[in-house]
Design a protein around this motif. Structure first.
Motif, short mmCIF file in Angstrom:
data_model
loop_
_atom_site.label_atom_id
_atom_site.label_comp_id
_atom_site.label_asym_id
_atom_site.label_seq_id
_atom_site.Cartn_x
_atom_site.Cartn_y
_atom_site.Cartn_z
N MET A 91 -47.00 -4.24 -21.02
CA MET A 91 -48.03 -3.27 -21.26
C MET A 91 -47.51 -1.90 -20.81
O MET A 91 -47.14 -1.71 -19.66
N ASN A 92 -47.43 -0.98 -21.73
CA ASN A 92 -46.91 0.35 -21.46
C ASN A 92 -48.06 1.30 -21.15
O ASN A 92 -48.87 1.62 -22.00
N PHE A 141 -58.31 1.47 -18.90
CA PHE A 141 -57.98 0.43 -19.88
C PHE A 141 -57.46 1.01 -21.18
O PHE A 141 -56.77 0.34 -21.93
N ALA A 142 -57.75 2.29 -21.46
CA ALA A 142 -57.24 2.94 -22.66
C ALA A 142 -55.80 3.42 -22.47
O ALA A 142 -55.10 3.63 -23.45
N SER A 143 -55.38 3.59 -21.21
CA SER A 143 -54.03 4.12 -21.00
C SER A 143 -52.97 3.07 -21.23
O SER A 143 -53.16 1.90 -21.20
N LEU A 188 -55.37 10.12 -14.07
CA LEU A 188 -56.66 10.75 -14.35
C LEU A 188 -57.79 9.71 -14.24
O LEU A 188 -58.86 10.00 -13.69
N ALA A 189 -57.53 8.51 -14.71
CA ALA A 189 -58.52 7.45 -14.59
C ALA A 189 -58.78 7.11 -13.13
O ALA A 189 -59.92 6.93 -12.72
#
Length: 74
Positions: A1-2, A72-74, A10-11
């Motif tokens: 997972m990259n 989770f979007a990163s 930021l998250a």
């Protein structure tokens, strides 16, 4: 997972700020002596404090959820 490091940072910032807002909402201010029975001004102040506390909890929840979504979007 990259993962994108800036987006994950930021998250993490949003998650920490959300938790801090939520915890500050439960912080009790220094209590002043309240007359018995309480005056209208004292009752209004207590009601205002409750609404501000609710707004802080809501802001904390929004920041936390946004941070989790970013993570989770990163």
């Amino acid at each position: 997972m990259n993962r994108s490091v800036p987006l994950a940072a930021l998250a993490g910032f949003f998650i920490v700020v959300g938790v801090v807002f939520f915890l500050f909402a439960f912080k009790q201010p220094k209590s002043k002596p309240v007359s018995n029975p309480p005056k209208k001004a004292e009752l209004r102040e207590q009601a205002e404090r409750r609404t501000e506390s609710g707004k802080m909890r809501l802001a904390g929840l929004i920041f936390f959820v946004f941070g989790v979504i970013l993570f989770f979007a990163s």
